[in-house]
Design a protein around this motif. Structure first.
Motif, short mmCIF file in Angstrom:
data_model
loop_
_atom_site.label_atom_id
_atom_site.label_comp_id
_atom_site.label_asym_id
_atom_site.label_seq_id
_atom_site.Cartn_x
_atom_site.Cartn_y
_atom_site.Cartn_z
N PRO A 74 -89.56 12.03 84.85
CA PRO A 74 -89.67 12.28 83.41
C PRO A 74 -89.39 13.75 83.07
N LEU A 75 -88.77 13.97 81.94
CA LEU A 75 -88.46 15.31 81.44
C LEU A 75 -89.07 15.45 80.06
N THR A 76 -89.88 16.48 79.88
CA THR A 76 -90.54 16.71 78.61
C THR A 76 -89.69 17.62 77.73
N GLY A 98 -92.57 28.48 83.89
CA GLY A 98 -92.63 27.97 85.24
C GLY A 98 -92.63 26.46 85.36
N ARG A 99 -92.56 25.75 84.24
CA ARG A 99 -92.55 24.28 84.28
C ARG A 99 -91.11 23.78 84.36
N ASP A 100 -90.73 23.29 85.54
CA ASP A 100 -89.37 22.79 85.72
C ASP A 100 -89.14 21.45 85.03
N ASP A 101 -90.23 20.79 84.62
CA ASP A 101 -90.10 19.49 83.99
C ASP A 101 -90.17 19.57 82.47
N GLU A 156 -88.74 11.95 78.08
CA GLU A 156 -87.66 11.01 78.34
C GLU A 156 -87.57 10.72 79.83
N GLN A 157 -87.20 9.48 80.15
CA GLN A 157 -87.06 9.05 81.53
C GLN A 157 -86.01 7.96 81.59
N ASP A 158 -85.04 8.16 82.46
CA ASP A 158 -83.93 7.21 82.58
C ASP A 158 -83.24 6.98 81.24
#
Length: 376
Positions: A74-76, A98-101, A156-158
């Protein structure tokens, strides 16, 4: 007869040049398509650029992979705007540090603001933040997720929305919701504000729609003839026949890809001994009506040779119309003389006819009466 020692490149290209002339297709610029095609290509490049504009100086370098990430992680996406205020924005930047997501997304610059000024504002807020958050300017994501106010968060995811919430920007709160198994559209749970920035993509589309493309096309066509460099040659003052010998001396062995020796170093060779010229070049100044008339009356000794009309110059005013009229008059395509062809066949004066005679070329220069040699 004159034997010419040519450079090695000419040795390798001599036959290819003759073959290329024989089967040369009509150049694109003669079809009048270059200018509009180029303008359309530029427009498409602008649209593609607008889809993802990012500043490497503002990132850790990870947002480039995040922006195109198609993995199942998941990407925020936190949709933000300067309308939130400097204090709130800086707080969001610090929490996303520092949050890669996490990807912070702006829609574009503020009205009347240039992109460099936007970048300067971002740098000001990012000052003293050691690990820079991932920041992206991407109006397409605003459109894709129908974001019309800020703050707005989409996980979001996929390619799908796993969780969507408005009026919240706290990542710690979001993490708790995800751990609790919350999914879907949570609605508006806090205050939201208008987006201060313009939709960069829509702004570019608007500007494109306002462009008079027909006028741009006409301007491009006019610039072509205004900037065109012609291979001008003096007008022949007397009839003169000259011989051009294409014999060359090989500076080194010329070997085919399969290892077969074609020409030995020091060996002389004449391309016309290997293959016929097959062309009859009619070279003339199209701005001189008398030269056009004279060329019309000329004939080639080899009736099977393909006649190729080469103009040293064309009228710059209404160049395309003049070229069209000339081709109708000659009932054949007309090409511009290039420096390479001028040099290869040692053209000196016009009008001239170049054709094969035995194993060499003959250049027939023909006199035009002085009273009829005025240019357009």
């Amino acid at each position: 007869m004159q034997t010419v020692k040519a450079e090695e490149a000419w040795l390798q290209r001599s036959q290819a040049i003759l073959q290329a002339l024989e089967g040369q297709p009509r150049p694109d610029w003669l079809n009048g398509q270059t200018a509009p095609l180029d303008l359309k290509r530029q427009a498409m490049q602008v649209f593609e650029t607008a889809q993802s504009i990012q500043n490497p100086a503002l990132s850790t370098g990870t947002e480039r992979s995040l922006s195109t990430n198609q993995s199942n992680k998941p990407l925020t996406l936190i949709f933000v705007s300067f309308s939130l205020g400097d204090t709130a924005l800086k707080g969001i930047f610090e929490e996303a540090s520092g949050r890669d997501d996490v990807l912070l997304v702006f829609r574009g610059p503020k009205p009347g603001q240039k992109l460099p000024a936007l970048m300067a504002d971002l740098k000001r807020l990012l000052k003293d933040i050691e690990q820079l958050p991932n920041i992206l300017i991407d109006p397409t994501r605003f459109q894709h997720w129908s974001v019309i106010s800020v703050p707005d968060i989409v996980v979001e995811q996929d390619g799908q929305s796993r969780l969507h919430v408005r009026g919240v920007s706290s990542l710690s709160w979001l993490d708790e919701q995800i751990k609790a198994g919350k999914r879907g559209d949570l609605g508006t749970l806090g205050d939201v504000g208008e987006i201060a920035e313009i939709d960069l993509l829509e702004d570019i589309k608007r500007r494109m729609a306002a462009i008079d493309w027909k006028q741009k096309q006409q301007q491009a066509i006019a610039r072509f003839w205004a900037q065109q460099k012609f291979e001008d040659l003096p007008t022949a003052q007397a009839d003169r026949d000259r011989t051009v010998d294409l014999t060359i001396t090989a500076p080194r062995d010329l070997v085919a890809p399969n290892g077969q020796l074609i020409i030995r170093a020091g060996q002389t060779v004449n391309p016309l001994d290997k293959m016929p010229f097959g062309l009859c070049l009619m070279v003339f100044d199209a701005t001189v009506p008398a030269q056009v008339e004279l060329i019309q009356r000329q004939s080639c000794q080899d009736k099977k040779a393909r006649v190729l009309y080469l103009a040293t110059s064309l009228p710059r005013l209404d160049g395309w119309e003049q070229l069209k009229t000339l081709e109708i008059t000659l009932q054949a395509p007309v090409y511009l003389l290039t420096p390479d062809v001028r040099s290869r066949f040692r053209l000196q004066q016009v009008p001239a006819i170049v054709e094969q005679a035995g194993n060499h070329l003959m250049v027939h220069e023909r006199k035009v009466p002085p009273s009829q040699g005025a240019r357009l």
